[in-house]
Design a protein around this motif. Structure first.
Motif, PDB file in Angstrom:
ATOM      1  N   THR A   1    -108.446 -21.019 -53.984  1.00 17.01           N
ATOM      2  CA  THR A   1    -107.382 -22.009 -53.900  1.00 17.01           C
ATOM      3  C   THR A   1    -107.116 -22.722 -55.219  1.00 17.01           C
ATOM      4  O   THR A   1    -105.971 -23.003 -55.567  1.00 17.01           O
ATOM      5  CB  THR A   1    -107.795 -23.063 -52.841  1.00 17.01           C
ATOM      6  OG1 THR A   1    -108.566 -22.415 -51.827  1.00 17.01           O
ATOM      7  CG2 THR A   1    -106.603 -23.740 -52.235  1.00 17.01           C
TER       8      THR A   1
ATOM      9  N   LYS B   1    -105.497 -25.664 -44.513  1.00 11.29           N
ATOM     10  CA  LYS B   1    -104.772 -24.905 -45.520  1.00 11.29           C
ATOM     11  C   LYS B   1    -103.670 -24.057 -44.881  1.00 11.29           C
ATOM     12  O   LYS B   1    -102.570 -24.021 -45.375  1.00 11.29           O
ATOM     13  CB  LYS B   1    -105.712 -24.006 -46.320  1.00 11.29           C
ATOM     14  CG  LYS B   1    -106.876 -24.734 -46.981  1.00 11.29           C
ATOM     15  CD  LYS B   1    -106.512 -25.324 -48.336  1.00 11.29           C
ATOM     16  CE  LYS B   1    -107.513 -26.358 -48.832  1.00 11.29           C
ATOM     17  NZ  LYS B   1    -108.899 -25.913 -48.901  1.00 11.29           N
TER      18      LYS B   1
ATOM     19  N   SER C   1    -116.749 -26.925 -45.775  1.00  7.56           N
ATOM     20  CA  SER C   1    -117.950 -27.317 -46.525  1.00  7.56           C
ATOM     21  C   SER C   1    -119.200 -27.327 -45.647  1.00  7.56           C
ATOM     22  O   SER C   1    -120.293 -26.999 -46.105  1.00  7.56           O
ATOM     23  CB  SER C   1    -117.751 -28.695 -47.152  1.00  7.56           C
ATOM     24  OG  SER C   1    -116.671 -28.656 -48.054  1.00  7.56           O
TER      25      SER C   1
HETATM   26  C1  LIG Z   1    -110.297 -26.352 -49.297  1.00  2.00           C
HETATM   27  C2  LIG Z   1    -111.313 -25.307 -49.315  1.00  2.00           C
HETATM   28  C3  LIG Z   1    -112.633 -25.551 -48.884  1.00  2.00           C
HETATM   29  C4  LIG Z   1    -113.112 -26.916 -48.440  1.00  2.00           C
HETATM   30  O1  LIG Z   1    -112.684 -27.189 -47.182  1.00  2.00           O
HETATM   31  P1  LIG Z   1    -113.151 -28.520 -46.406  1.00  2.00           P
HETATM   32  O2  LIG Z   1    -112.603 -28.266 -45.048  1.00  2.00           O
HETATM   33  O3  LIG Z   1    -112.530 -29.670 -47.124  1.00  2.00           O
HETATM   34  O4  LIG Z   1    -114.628 -28.574 -46.442  1.00  2.00           O
HETATM   35  C5  LIG Z   1    -113.525 -24.504 -48.894  1.00  2.00           C
HETATM   36  N1  LIG Z   1    -113.160 -23.287 -49.296  1.00  2.00           N
HETATM   37  C6  LIG Z   1    -111.914 -23.005 -49.729  1.00  2.00           C
HETATM   38  C7  LIG Z   1    -111.566 -21.626 -50.163  1.00  2.00           C
HETATM   39  C8  LIG Z   1    -110.954 -24.012 -49.745  1.00  2.00           C
HETATM   40  O5  LIG Z   1    -109.703 -23.754 -50.169  1.00  2.00           O
END
Ligand SMILES: *Cc1c(COP(=O)(O)O)cnc(C)c1O
Length: 354
Positions: free
Chosen positions: A148, A191, A77
């Motif tokens: 996601t 992730k 983010s």
């Molecule tokens: C989870 C996710 C985010 C957000 O990630 P943070 O590290 O919580 O800011 C942004 N983009 C995608 C594609 C995600 O899956």
């Protein structure tokens, strides 16, 4: 017994990585100190950071090609903002494929004009728009390689005259792509790479220094590059565990090997979704994500029964995101084929029972 963890993020990591990381919390590399209590300027931690940076570039096939790897804070983010701060002078082009893509676009608007080249909002983001044109006068083009929440994934990327930036948070290191097509790639660790707390940013250095605005130090990629990702105290544990996961992946055979494994898992789940009359897939078939499979029950009344069966079988984290409903099975790199088979078996059992 360990559960089958389909959580979308934070999520599954290799069991061997958990074991090694927990040992390092007590005694890191036999130095009789915890990884959590040593200086980030110690030679032990500098070695971790250097290995993490080198592994990221190596796995992506980007060594010696003018790229730098950074491990920053604030998650993906924060990169929504940082990308625009560092690169947007006049106009940027964004592809809107869902929640995260839209959030990235929203932040960019603080810095200049933003063109949405295409959007799949008309169908609740269940497909990837195609055939759009990226304006040649944009400072950069931004896309989200894997969505996601909606379970869609870009299977190809446009040829652009302008630098291409991608949020690869949920499919980094999962499939072979020509990563040198991208000028900047970022991915929140939680992730497919490590625990929450760090975001990997891979930047082609020659795209920096082109905007006229002054950039505060913590946001300026050039500052982080010149300090080797140690401008301030880095998130040491997240970087360490991410490094262990990348080591694990390299030992396994790298992206090519994990890609085959990931494709097998996706095939099992999508075959069952398509075969089983009690379920229907959410995403358009050609755009289905290999990482996150989204699907719904054809009869919502079966939800309590299916949820109970899933719980019995030790399945964790399969509830869909509130904007899609239904179910989402996230099958990141560390997930074993067996876990996906257990989920498919439970879906089949429901059919036998209903
Ligand atoms: C989870 C996710 C985010 C957000 O990630 P943070 O590290 O919580 O800011 C942004 N983009 C995608 C594609 C995600 O899956």
């Amino acid at each position: 017994m360990k559960k089958h963890n389909f959580s979308a993020g934070p999520c599954i990591l290799p069991q061997t990585v958990f074991q090694e990381a927990s040992k390092a919390v007590l005694n890191f590399n036999g130095i009789d100190l915890s990884i959590l209590e040593i200086s980030h300027r110690s030679k032990e931690f500098i070695a971790v950071m250097e290995e993490a940076q080198a592994l990221a570039l190596e796995l992506l096939g980007l060594e010696g090609k003018g790229y730098k790897a950074l491990f920053l804070q604030g998650g993906a983010s924060m990169q929504f903002l940082n990308v625009a701060y560092n690169l947007l002078e006049n106009k940027a082009a964004y592809l809107n494929t869902g929640t995260w893509a839209a959030k990235a676009l929203k932040e960019a608007k603080f810095f200049g004009e933003v063109t949405e080249v295409a959007s799949s909002a008309d169908a609740n983001f269940n497909y990837i728009p195609k055939g759009y044109v990226v304006p040649e006068d944009a400072d950069y083009f931004h896309c989200t390689s894997n969505n996601t929440i909606f379970g869609t994934q870009m299977k190809s990327f446009p040829e652009t005259a302008v630098p291409m930036v991608a949020d690869m948070s949920s499919d980094i290191f999962s499939r072979s792509i020509d990563f040198s097509k991208f000028s900047l790639i970022y991915a929140g660790a939680q992730k497919n790479m490590g625990p929450a707390g760090t975001v990997l940013v891979v930047i082609k250095e020659d795209i920096l220094g082109k905007v006229s605005r002054p950039i505060p130090s913590m946001i300026d990629y050039r500052q982080h590059i010149s300090k080797e990702s140690m401008f301030n105290t880095p998130p040491v544990f997240s970087v360490y565990v991410s490094m262990l996961t990348m080591r694990w992946l390299k030992t396994l055979g790298g992206i090519k090997t994990i890609e085959e494994h990931n494709n097998r898992k996706a095939e099992i789940i999508y075959n069952e979704i398509d075969r089983n009359p009690l379920f229907k897939g959410f995403a358009e078939k050609e755009d289905r994500s290999v990482m996150n499979a989204t699907f719904n029950l054809t009869d919502e009344g079966l939800k309590p029964v299916f949820d109970e069966m899933a719980k019995e079988a030790g399945l964790n984290g399969i509830n869909g995101h509130r904007s899609v409903g239904g179910y989402r099975a996230s099958m990141y790199n560390a997930m074993e084929t067996e876990s996906v088979q257990v989920l498919a078996d439970v879906m089949r059992e429901l059919e036998n029972k209903a």
